[in-house]
Design a protein around this motif. Sequence first.
Motif, PDB file in Angstrom:
ATOM      1  N   PHE A 167       0.862  -1.193   0.000  1.00  0.00           N
ATOM      2  CA  PHE A 167       0.000   0.000   0.000  1.00  0.00           C
ATOM      3  C   PHE A 167       0.897   1.242   0.000  1.00  0.00           C
ATOM      4  O   PHE A 167       0.981   1.968   0.995  1.00  0.00           O
ATOM      5  N   PRO A 168       1.595   1.526  -1.117  1.00  0.00           N
ATOM      6  CA  PRO A 168       2.590   2.604  -1.133  1.00  0.00           C
ATOM      7  C   PRO A 168       2.005   3.996  -0.936  1.00  0.00           C
ATOM      8  O   PRO A 168       2.734   4.911  -0.538  1.00  0.00           O
ATOM      9  N   ASP A 169       0.725   4.176  -1.223  1.00  0.00           N
ATOM     10  CA  ASP A 169       0.125   5.510  -1.123  1.00  0.00           C
ATOM     11  C   ASP A 169      -0.791   5.657   0.081  1.00  0.00           C
ATOM     12  O   ASP A 169      -1.510   6.666   0.195  1.00  0.00           O
ATOM     13  N   ALA A 170      -0.788   4.695   1.000  1.00  0.00           N
ATOM     14  CA  ALA A 170      -1.675   4.750   2.166  1.00  0.00           C
ATOM     15  C   ALA A 170      -0.926   5.375   3.341  1.00  0.00           C
ATOM     16  O   ALA A 170       0.012   4.774   3.870  1.00  0.00           O
ATOM     17  N   PRO A 171      -1.305   6.579   3.769  1.00  0.00           N
ATOM     18  CA  PRO A 171      -0.569   7.234   4.865  1.00  0.00           C
ATOM     19  C   PRO A 171      -0.602   6.444   6.172  1.00  0.00           C
ATOM     20  O   PRO A 171       0.299   6.581   6.995  1.00  0.00           O
ATOM     21  N   THR A 172      -1.618   5.612   6.351  1.00  0.00           N
ATOM     22  CA  THR A 172      -1.704   4.852   7.600  1.00  0.00           C
ATOM     23  C   THR A 172      -0.504   3.929   7.788  1.00  0.00           C
ATOM     24  O   THR A 172      -0.054   3.695   8.908  1.00  0.00           O
ATOM     25  N   VAL A 173       0.043   3.407   6.686  1.00  0.00           N
ATOM     26  CA  VAL A 173       1.186   2.497   6.791  1.00  0.00           C
ATOM     27  C   VAL A 173       2.411   3.255   7.293  1.00  0.00           C
ATOM     28  O   VAL A 173       3.075   2.841   8.256  1.00  0.00           O
ATOM     29  N   ARG A 174       2.714   4.373   6.644  1.00  0.00           N
ATOM     30  CA  ARG A 174       3.881   5.161   7.043  1.00  0.00           C
ATOM     31  C   ARG A 174       3.716   5.713   8.459  1.00  0.00           C
ATOM     32  O   ARG A 174       4.661   5.729   9.252  1.00  0.00           O
ATOM     33  N   PHE A 175       2.512   6.179   8.772  1.00  0.00           N
ATOM     34  CA  PHE A 175       2.273   6.758  10.096  1.00  0.00           C
ATOM     35  C   PHE A 175       2.540   5.724  11.196  1.00  0.00           C
ATOM     36  O   PHE A 175       3.256   5.995  12.165  1.00  0.00           O
ATOM     37  N   HIS A 176       1.977   4.538  11.039  1.00  0.00           N
ATOM     38  CA  HIS A 176       2.113   3.546  12.102  1.00  0.00           C
ATOM     39  C   HIS A 176       3.497   2.910  12.128  1.00  0.00           C
ATOM     40  O   HIS A 176       3.962   2.491  13.196  1.00  0.00           O
ATOM     41  N   LEU A 177       4.160   2.875  10.978  1.00  0.00           N
ATOM     42  CA  LEU A 177       5.545   2.432  10.987  1.00  0.00           C
ATOM     43  C   LEU A 177       6.387   3.433  11.786  1.00  0.00           C
ATOM     44  O   LEU A 177       7.230   3.052  12.610  1.00  0.00           O
ATOM     45  N   GLY A 178       6.137   4.724  11.567  1.00  0.00           N
ATOM     46  CA  GLY A 178       6.848   5.747  12.333  1.00  0.00           C
ATOM     47  C   GLY A 178       6.536   5.672  13.814  1.00  0.00           C
ATOM     48  O   GLY A 178       7.428   5.786  14.660  1.00  0.00           O
ATOM     49  N   LEU A 179       5.271   5.460  14.127  1.00  0.00           N
ATOM     50  CA  LEU A 179       4.859   5.363  15.528  1.00  0.00           C
ATOM     51  C   LEU A 179       5.565   4.198  16.217  1.00  0.00           C
ATOM     52  O   LEU A 179       6.073   4.329  17.340  1.00  0.00           O
ATOM     53  N   THR A 180       5.615   3.074  15.545  1.00  0.00           N
ATOM     54  CA  THR A 180       6.239   1.890  16.135  1.00  0.00           C
ATOM     55  C   THR A 180       7.752   2.064  16.252  1.00  0.00           C
ATOM     56  O   THR A 180       8.363   1.610  17.232  1.00  0.00           O
ATOM     57  N   LEU A 181       8.367   2.727  15.272  1.00  0.00           N
ATOM     58  CA  LEU A 181       9.803   3.004  15.363  1.00  0.00           C
ATOM     59  C   LEU A 181      10.113   3.899  16.557  1.00  0.00           C
ATOM     60  O   LEU A 181      11.138   3.732  17.229  1.00  0.00           O
ATOM     61  N   PHE A 182       9.230   4.838  16.835  1.00  0.00           N
ATOM     62  CA  PHE A 182       9.426   5.692  17.998  1.00  0.00           C
ATOM     63  C   PHE A 182       9.464   4.845  19.270  1.00  0.00           C
ATOM     64  O   PHE A 182      10.255   5.110  20.176  1.00  0.00           O
ATOM     65  N   TRP A 183       8.624   3.811  19.323  1.00  0.00           N
ATOM     66  CA  TRP A 183       8.581   2.970  20.523  1.00  0.00           C
ATOM     67  C   TRP A 183       9.875   2.181  20.712  1.00  0.00           C
ATOM     68  O   TRP A 183      10.157   1.728  21.813  1.00  0.00           O
ATOM     69  N   LEU A 184      10.631   2.042  19.656  1.00  0.00           N
ATOM     70  CA  LEU A 184      11.925   1.372  19.767  1.00  0.00           C
ATOM     71  C   LEU A 184      13.070   2.372  19.898  1.00  0.00           C
ATOM     72  O   LEU A 184      14.232   2.023  19.761  1.00  0.00           O
TER      73      LEU A 184
END
Length: 319
Positions: free
Chosen positions: A263-280
């Motif tokens: 889903f290259p154009d779905a902002p939800t993917v990038r947003f939650h990937l960023g959110l999860t990276l923050f948790w690490l």
Amino acid sequence: MQPRARVTTLVAVVAVLAATVAAGVASLTADHPPRPKPRPGAPPLVLDLGVRADREATALRRAEGLYARGRRAEAGRVFGRYRSLQALVGSAFAAWPDGLDEIAKIAREHPRSALVRLHEGLALFWSGRSEQAVTAWRSALQAQPDTASALRAEDFLFPALPPGRPIFVPGVAPPAELARLPPAAQLRALASRAATGGPTDRLLYGVAQQRLGRSVSAERLFARAAAEAPNDAEAQVAAAVGRFTKADPSRAFGRLGPLTRRFPDAPTVRFHLGLTLFWLRRPAEATRQLRLARAEAPGSPLGREANRFLLALKGSGTR
């Protein structure tokens, strides 16, 4: 205190305590661990009352507030009126340090209670027995993983990571009429919609479960929504985020990574990937993903959420 404010306060308490726990747990790896040395003051209370609004829950929340302000004798009198596990734990802590033996007794009688084992760990940690505290916290997480108490125990087992877990942010808001209901009624309404509705209803109920610390229930709801909507980016992302644990974050990343290609154009993917990276604690990578999410849909609710998160990262100096 409003539920949202209470959650914010609890997160702040856990974050401060996590730094203290990190120092205590680090000492376990030393060649010659220090002898047990009690810590000053009393351990914090983190009672799990959920959305309860009955008379006892109201009283226990008031007593918890008194305890947090150092008015332990007053808190103890309120806790002493009730016989629930929360009240018994509160009474023992209000008598600190004399309540240590009572906490140990409660733990022997309720070994499968995450609430009890969490507080047993806090009592042990505050009395200088960090190794035993870690054992109690592990028991809390294993005994009842679908509870807020288990997630607090996880925080103390992984003190180097931010408290809590990533919460899925849906692209749609709950029905407006739910906002007028008290929290318990909102939860019942979301449960009813999830039982009879479609994937979106299950996602919204899953988010509510996450916010209550019921991570196992949330994961199941997200997984069901993903199975019902295999081509929906939101459902697939929610299922990935719901799999996150601090012991094995790859459970989430193993799903989120491939979704950026699917889903290259779905902002939800990038947003939650960023959110999860923050948790690490990988803020540079988290920032890059959140910026991509904002760029993909700057005017959308998720784009605005990404922007708010970026501003928060900038303000905290972690970018």
